[in-house]
Design a protein around this motif. Structure first.
Motif, PDB file in Angstrom:
ATOM      1  N   ILE A  49      30.642  33.590 -37.221  1.00  0.00           N
ATOM      2  CA  ILE A  49      29.967  32.865 -38.549  1.00  0.00           C
ATOM      3  C   ILE A  49      28.683  33.605 -38.877  1.00  0.00           C
ATOM      4  CG2 ILE A  49      28.985  30.572 -39.295  1.00  0.00           C
ATOM      5  CD1 ILE A  49      31.192  29.312 -37.447  1.00  0.00           C
ATOM      6  N   LEU A  50      27.718  33.794 -37.996  1.00  0.00           N
ATOM      7  CA  LEU A  50      26.474  34.221 -38.490  1.00  0.00           C
ATOM      8  C   LEU A  50      26.672  35.766 -38.998  1.00  0.00           C
ATOM      9  CD1 LEU A  50      23.612  33.926 -38.400  1.00  0.00           C
ATOM     10  CD2 LEU A  50      23.457  34.816 -35.952  1.00  0.00           C
ATOM     11  N   LYS A  51      27.607  36.648 -38.461  1.00  0.00           N
ATOM     12  CA  LYS A  51      27.920  38.019 -38.545  1.00  0.00           C
ATOM     13  C   LYS A  51      28.726  38.170 -40.082  1.00  0.00           C
ATOM     14  CE  LYS A  51      30.976  40.626 -36.950  1.00  0.00           C
ATOM     15  NZ  LYS A  51      31.901  41.386 -35.719  1.00  0.00           N
ATOM     16  N   ASN A  52      29.441  36.880 -40.395  1.00  0.00           N
ATOM     17  CA  ASN A  52      29.885  37.276 -41.596  1.00  0.00           C
ATOM     18  C   ASN A  52      29.477  36.524 -42.817  1.00  0.00           C
ATOM     19  OD1 ASN A  52      32.413  38.620 -40.830  1.00  0.00           O
ATOM     20  ND2 ASN A  52      33.164  36.970 -39.408  1.00  0.00           N
ATOM     21  N   ASN A  53      28.305  36.142 -42.397  1.00  0.00           N
ATOM     22  CA  ASN A  53      27.339  35.697 -43.775  1.00  0.00           C
ATOM     23  C   ASN A  53      27.847  34.208 -43.990  1.00  0.00           C
ATOM     24  OD1 ASN A  53      24.942  36.065 -44.898  1.00  0.00           O
ATOM     25  ND2 ASN A  53      25.896  36.783 -46.702  1.00  0.00           N
TER      26      ASN A  53
ATOM     27  N   ARG B 168      18.937  29.550 -35.910  1.00  0.00           N
ATOM     28  CA  ARG B 168      17.769  28.941 -35.129  1.00  0.00           C
ATOM     29  C   ARG B 168      16.825  30.151 -34.554  1.00  0.00           C
ATOM     30  NH1 ARG B 168      20.272  24.992 -30.627  1.00  0.00           N
ATOM     31  NH2 ARG B 168      20.954  23.298 -32.097  1.00  0.00           N
ATOM     32  N   PHE B 169      15.574  30.035 -34.848  1.00  0.00           N
ATOM     33  CA  PHE B 169      14.527  30.999 -34.454  1.00  0.00           C
ATOM     34  C   PHE B 169      14.925  31.529 -32.977  1.00  0.00           C
ATOM     35  CE2 PHE B 169      11.594  29.503 -37.734  1.00  0.00           C
ATOM     36  CZ  PHE B 169      11.950  30.432 -38.588  1.00  0.00           C
ATOM     37  N   SER B 170      15.159  30.674 -31.983  1.00  0.00           N
ATOM     38  CA  SER B 170      15.568  31.097 -30.687  1.00  0.00           C
ATOM     39  C   SER B 170      16.811  32.015 -30.644  1.00  0.00           C
ATOM     40  CB  SER B 170      15.752  29.726 -29.912  1.00  0.00           C
ATOM     41  OG  SER B 170      16.979  29.129 -30.371  1.00  0.00           O
ATOM     42  N   THR B 171      17.714  31.587 -31.526  1.00  0.00           N
ATOM     43  CA  THR B 171      19.003  32.395 -31.571  1.00  0.00           C
ATOM     44  C   THR B 171      18.695  33.943 -32.328  1.00  0.00           C
ATOM     45  OG1 THR B 171      20.343  30.736 -31.811  1.00  0.00           O
ATOM     46  CG2 THR B 171      21.059  32.968 -32.675  1.00  0.00           C
ATOM     47  N   LEU B 172      17.790  33.804 -33.174  1.00  0.00           N
ATOM     48  CA  LEU B 172      17.346  35.316 -33.946  1.00  0.00           C
ATOM     49  C   LEU B 172      16.383  36.025 -32.896  1.00  0.00           C
ATOM     50  CD1 LEU B 172      17.155  36.916 -36.523  1.00  0.00           C
ATOM     51  CD2 LEU B 172      15.097  35.338 -37.173  1.00  0.00           C
ATOM     52  N   ASN B 173      15.554  35.250 -31.869  1.00  0.00           N
ATOM     53  CA  ASN B 173      14.807  35.840 -31.282  1.00  0.00           C
ATOM     54  C   ASN B 173      15.405  36.697 -30.304  1.00  0.00           C
ATOM     55  OD1 ASN B 173      12.271  36.176 -29.971  1.00  0.00           O
ATOM     56  ND2 ASN B 173      13.268  35.274 -28.224  1.00  0.00           N
ATOM     57  N   GLU B 174      16.622  35.958 -29.785  1.00  0.00           N
ATOM     58  CA  GLU B 174      17.614  36.647 -28.749  1.00  0.00           C
ATOM     59  C   GLU B 174      18.368  37.844 -29.418  1.00  0.00           C
ATOM     60  OE1 GLU B 174      17.624  36.190 -25.340  1.00  0.00           O
ATOM     61  OE2 GLU B 174      15.993  34.770 -25.811  1.00  0.00           O
ATOM     62  N   ILE B 175      18.838  37.743 -30.581  1.00  0.00           N
ATOM     63  CA  ILE B 175      19.435  38.774 -31.334  1.00  0.00           C
ATOM     64  C   ILE B 175      18.537  39.866 -31.464  1.00  0.00           C
ATOM     65  CG2 ILE B 175      20.470  39.508 -33.273  1.00  0.00           C
ATOM     66  CD1 ILE B 175      21.548  36.449 -33.544  1.00  0.00           C
ATOM     67  N   CYS B 176      17.455  39.818 -31.743  1.00  0.00           N
ATOM     68  CA  CYS B 176      16.294  40.927 -32.022  1.00  0.00           C
ATOM     69  C   CYS B 176      16.212  41.373 -30.663  1.00  0.00           C
ATOM     70  CB  CYS B 176      15.166  40.542 -32.491  1.00  0.00           C
ATOM     71  SG  CYS B 176      15.207  39.919 -34.324  1.00  0.00           S
ATOM     72  N   LYS B 177      15.805  40.736 -29.609  1.00  0.00           N
ATOM     73  CA  LYS B 177      15.844  41.129 -28.186  1.00  0.00           C
ATOM     74  C   LYS B 177      16.932  41.999 -27.646  1.00  0.00           C
ATOM     75  CE  LYS B 177      14.137  38.159 -25.294  1.00  0.00           C
ATOM     76  NZ  LYS B 177      14.081  37.101 -24.464  1.00  0.00           N
ATOM     77  N   ALA B 178      18.078  41.610 -27.976  1.00  0.00           N
ATOM     78  CA  ALA B 178      19.180  42.297 -27.526  1.00  0.00           C
ATOM     79  C   ALA B 178      19.630  43.432 -28.201  1.00  0.00           C
ATOM     80  CB  ALA B 178      20.672  41.553 -27.710  1.00  0.00           C
TER      81      ALA B 178
ATOM     82  N   LYS C 210      17.259  44.980 -30.062  1.00  0.00           N
ATOM     83  CA  LYS C 210      15.798  45.847 -30.216  1.00  0.00           C
ATOM     84  C   LYS C 210      15.550  46.303 -31.692  1.00  0.00           C
ATOM     85  CE  LYS C 210      16.056  48.067 -25.603  1.00  0.00           C
ATOM     86  NZ  LYS C 210      17.231  47.618 -25.022  1.00  0.00           N
ATOM     87  N   CYS C 211      15.539  44.943 -32.372  1.00  0.00           N
ATOM     88  CA  CYS C 211      15.189  45.285 -34.004  1.00  0.00           C
ATOM     89  C   CYS C 211      14.309  44.204 -34.243  1.00  0.00           C
ATOM     90  CB  CYS C 211      16.478  45.351 -34.569  1.00  0.00           C
ATOM     91  SG  CYS C 211      17.471  43.671 -34.218  1.00  0.00           S
ATOM     92  N   GLN C 212      14.109  44.263 -35.457  1.00  0.00           N
ATOM     93  CA  GLN C 212      12.987  43.010 -36.064  1.00  0.00           C
ATOM     94  C   GLN C 212      13.942  42.275 -37.028  1.00  0.00           C
ATOM     95  OE1 GLN C 212       9.583  42.965 -35.914  1.00  0.00           O
ATOM     96  NE2 GLN C 212      10.057  44.472 -34.375  1.00  0.00           N
ATOM     97  N   PRO C 213      13.424  40.993 -37.255  1.00  0.00           N
ATOM     98  CA  PRO C 213      14.126  40.160 -38.015  1.00  0.00           C
ATOM     99  C   PRO C 213      14.406  40.700 -39.274  1.00  0.00           C
ATOM    100  CG  PRO C 213      12.473  38.847 -37.047  1.00  0.00           C
ATOM    101  CD  PRO C 213      12.263  40.263 -36.368  1.00  0.00           C
ATOM    102  N   GLY C 214      13.831  41.366 -40.064  1.00  0.00           N
ATOM    103  CA  GLY C 214      13.908  42.096 -41.296  1.00  0.00           C
ATOM    104  C   GLY C 214      15.040  42.950 -41.223  1.00  0.00           C
TER     105      GLY C 214
END
Length: 69
Positions: free
Chosen positions: A34-38, A44-54, A56-60
């Motif tokens: 759902i997230l990937k297909n826009n 959630r910021f916690s989900t965004l945080n985990e995605i960025c950590k996994a 190795k990127c920035q939210p932007g």
């Protein structure tokens, strides 16, 4: 919507599958899809945080604002 989710682009750059990313960030494949297909209305910021950590990127790198006509 004016916010575009470029998660599929970052996943391709990092050569990670949806299944592997979903396992790393502890969400279901359905929710990641759902997230990937826009189709997501929120993230959630916690989900965004985990995605960025996994990935190795920035939210932007994942979220982009595009002005509507």
């Amino acid at each position: 919507m004016s916010i575009i989710v470029n998660l599929d682009v970052m996943m391709a750059k990092r050569k990670i599958s949806s299944k592997d990313l979903a396992e790393k960030i502890d969400i279901t494949n359905a929710n990641l899809s759902i997230l990937k297909n826009n189709k997501a209305k929120a993230v959630r910021f916690s989900t965004l945080n985990e995605i960025c950590k996994a990935l190795k990127c920035q939210p932007g790198d994942i979220l982009e604002y595009v002005e509507e006509d």
